[in-house]
Design a protein around this motif. Structure first.
Motif, PDB file in Angstrom:
ATOM      1  N   LYS A   1      -2.693  -5.808   1.629  1.00  0.00           N
ATOM      2  CA  LYS A   1      -1.865  -4.615   1.682  1.00  0.00           C
ATOM      3  C   LYS A   1      -2.723  -3.443   2.130  1.00  0.00           C
ATOM      4  O   LYS A   1      -3.900  -3.334   1.785  1.00  0.00           O
ATOM      5  CB  LYS A   1      -1.226  -4.335   0.324  1.00  0.00           C
ATOM      6  CG  LYS A   1      -2.195  -3.990  -0.786  1.00  0.00           C
ATOM      7  CD  LYS A   1      -1.449  -3.707  -2.081  1.00  0.00           C
ATOM      8  CE  LYS A   1      -2.394  -3.273  -3.187  1.00  0.00           C
ATOM      9  NZ  LYS A   1      -1.672  -2.990  -4.457  1.00  0.00           N
ATOM     10  N   ARG A   2      -2.141  -2.563   2.915  1.00  0.00           N
ATOM     11  CA  ARG A   2      -2.871  -1.434   3.471  1.00  0.00           C
ATOM     12  C   ARG A   2      -2.107  -0.144   3.241  1.00  0.00           C
ATOM     13  O   ARG A   2      -0.884  -0.107   3.373  1.00  0.00           O
ATOM     14  CB  ARG A   2      -3.100  -1.640   4.974  1.00  0.00           C
ATOM     15  CG  ARG A   2      -4.139  -2.709   5.313  1.00  0.00           C
ATOM     16  CD  ARG A   2      -4.269  -2.905   6.811  1.00  0.00           C
ATOM     17  NE  ARG A   2      -5.476  -3.650   7.150  1.00  0.00           N
ATOM     18  CZ  ARG A   2      -5.577  -4.964   7.143  1.00  0.00           C
ATOM     19  NH1 ARG A   2      -4.519  -5.701   6.817  1.00  0.00           N
ATOM     20  NH2 ARG A   2      -6.718  -5.562   7.451  1.00  0.00           N
ATOM     21  N   ASP A   3      -2.836   0.907   2.912  1.00  0.00           N
ATOM     22  CA  ASP A   3      -2.225   2.236   2.870  1.00  0.00           C
ATOM     23  C   ASP A   3      -1.893   2.656   4.299  1.00  0.00           C
ATOM     24  O   ASP A   3      -2.605   2.308   5.249  1.00  0.00           O
ATOM     25  CB  ASP A   3      -3.174   3.255   2.244  1.00  0.00           C
ATOM     26  CG  ASP A   3      -3.440   2.971   0.771  1.00  0.00           C
ATOM     27  OD1 ASP A   3      -2.609   2.290   0.136  1.00  0.00           O
ATOM     28  OD2 ASP A   3      -4.470   3.437   0.261  1.00  0.00           O
TER      29      ASP A   3
ATOM     30  N   GLY B   1       0.828  -1.185   0.000  1.00  0.00           N
ATOM     31  CA  GLY B   1       0.000   0.000   0.000  1.00  0.00           C
ATOM     32  C   GLY B   1       0.866   1.239   0.000  1.00  0.00           C
ATOM     33  O   GLY B   1       2.085   1.186   0.194  1.00  0.00           O
TER      34      GLY B   1
ATOM     35  N   SER C   1       1.891  -2.307   5.437  1.00  0.00           N
ATOM     36  CA  SER C   1       1.673  -1.941   4.038  1.00  0.00           C
ATOM     37  C   SER C   1       1.700  -3.166   3.129  1.00  0.00           C
ATOM     38  O   SER C   1       1.073  -3.183   2.075  1.00  0.00           O
ATOM     39  CB  SER C   1       2.724  -0.922   3.579  1.00  0.00           C
ATOM     40  OG  SER C   1       4.011  -1.504   3.503  1.00  0.00           O
TER      41      SER C   1
ATOM     42  N   PHE D   1      -6.754   0.668   5.672  1.00  0.00           N
ATOM     43  CA  PHE D   1      -5.627   1.584   5.861  1.00  0.00           C
ATOM     44  C   PHE D   1      -5.294   1.649   7.342  1.00  0.00           C
ATOM     45  O   PHE D   1      -6.107   1.274   8.202  1.00  0.00           O
ATOM     46  CB  PHE D   1      -5.944   2.975   5.294  1.00  0.00           C
ATOM     47  CG  PHE D   1      -6.873   3.816   6.130  1.00  0.00           C
ATOM     48  CD1 PHE D   1      -6.397   4.840   6.939  1.00  0.00           C
ATOM     49  CD2 PHE D   1      -8.245   3.596   6.085  1.00  0.00           C
ATOM     50  CE1 PHE D   1      -7.268   5.615   7.689  1.00  0.00           C
ATOM     51  CE2 PHE D   1      -9.115   4.375   6.822  1.00  0.00           C
ATOM     52  CZ  PHE D   1      -8.627   5.389   7.632  1.00  0.00           C
TER      53      PHE D   1
END
Length: 302
Positions: free
Chosen positions: A262-264, A5, A242, A210
């Motif tokens: 996946k994460r911001d 992310g 991320s 996120f």
């Protein structure tokens, strides 16, 4: 980092007199401080929105002064969280949405809802509030049209595109260490802020796609900095989050296994009093191989 992310490391606010001549070059006009800071950091929290409603013109000016790929996190009004304490929030929320926060368009990042230290978890009250939160710009514009006459300027309820709105909640009372709270955040797609401080719970439950972190000081609230080892630990957490690899080195209210995705990542340093926020943010960016690119961005600062 492939298959990750986005990562935005920044600071909380940018208008601090002690930064002039230290972080900001000597002689830099105050009107150019945001332009300078925004070319070093990918994101900055707007603090003024916490203390009172701003104007569409102010949001437009801030957006114009920052790079195209920049993001603002916006602190929601304390009138809703601290004074009203989430009681009868519908009209104040509409006023906030109409105050100009939609004006930055794609530069609008997470909206931060910060609860006071004496605010306890109340599932019924919190869920009623979460139901009101708009999760895209169209819903926010519709909400804005329900404003009253307490705005500082003409209402702004226009959008140029439908975009997602992200919300994050920062808690400061132990009663929120409750899986029912975490389940509510997941149900309404709101992130739990991972707040690093010695005075409040630091929960690392992942409740959205996120992650929102606020680092308030490793030993003393708002003042102490972060040493090399502590920043190495935060860099490892950022990489893992991320890339969709949940960390297990913190405290959690709910032990349920979260989805690997996946994460911001948004991380803001709020330890401003001893000039450590900007130094720590730059150091962490270097550890994540993000700062060299941003130095090139800064070469174009006004």
């Amino acid at each position: 980092m492939k298959q990750s992310g986005s990562i935005s490391i920044g600071i909380s606010g940018w208008t601090y007199a002690p930064w002039r001549g230290s972080f900001y070059p000597k002689g830099l006009p105050q009107s150019q401080e945001l332009a300078y800071a925004s070319r070093l950091f990918r994101a900055i929290e707007i603090n003024g929105t916490f203390y009172g409603l701003q104007t569409p013109e102010a949001f437009h000016r801030w957006a114009e002064e920052t790079p195209e790929d920049f993001t603002f996190a916006v602190k929601a009004p304390r009138f809703i969280t601290h004074i009203r304490r989430l009681n009868e929030p519908a009209v104040p929320l509409a006023n906030f949405m109409a105050s100009g926060i939609l004006r930055p368009g794609p530069k609008l990042g997470p909206i931060l809802w910060q609860f006071p230290p004496n605010f306890r978890f109340d599932a019924e009250k919190l869920e009623a509030f979460l139901k009101l939160l708009p999760h895209d710009s169209e819903a926010a514009a519709a909400c804005a049209k329900r404003h009253d006459n307490r705005l500082k300027a003409r209402a702004f309820a226009r959008i140029d595109a439908k975009r997602r709105l992200r919300h994050a909640i920062e808690i400061r009372h132990e009663s929120f260490r409750d899986k029912a709270f975490i389940n509510l955040l997941r149900q309404y797609d709101v992130a739990l802020v991972c707040a690093d401080t010695v005075e409040w719970p630091r929960l690392m439950d992942l409740t959205s796609d996120f992650v929102h972190c606020r680092l308030h000081g490793s030993q003393e609230l708002y003042r102490s900095g972060y040493g090399d080892k502590a920043l190495d630990d935060w860099a490892a957490r950022v990489r893992a989050w991320s890339q969709g690899k949940p960390m297990h080195d913190g405290c959690f209210a709910e032990t349920k296994r979260v989805k690997a995705m996946k994460r911001d990542l948004y991380l803001f340093f709020d330890n401003t009093d001893k000039l450590r926020a900007t130094r720590d943010a730059k150091t962490l960016m270097k550890k994540l191989d993000l700062f060299e690119e941003d130095e090139k961005r800064h070469a174009h600062a006004i």
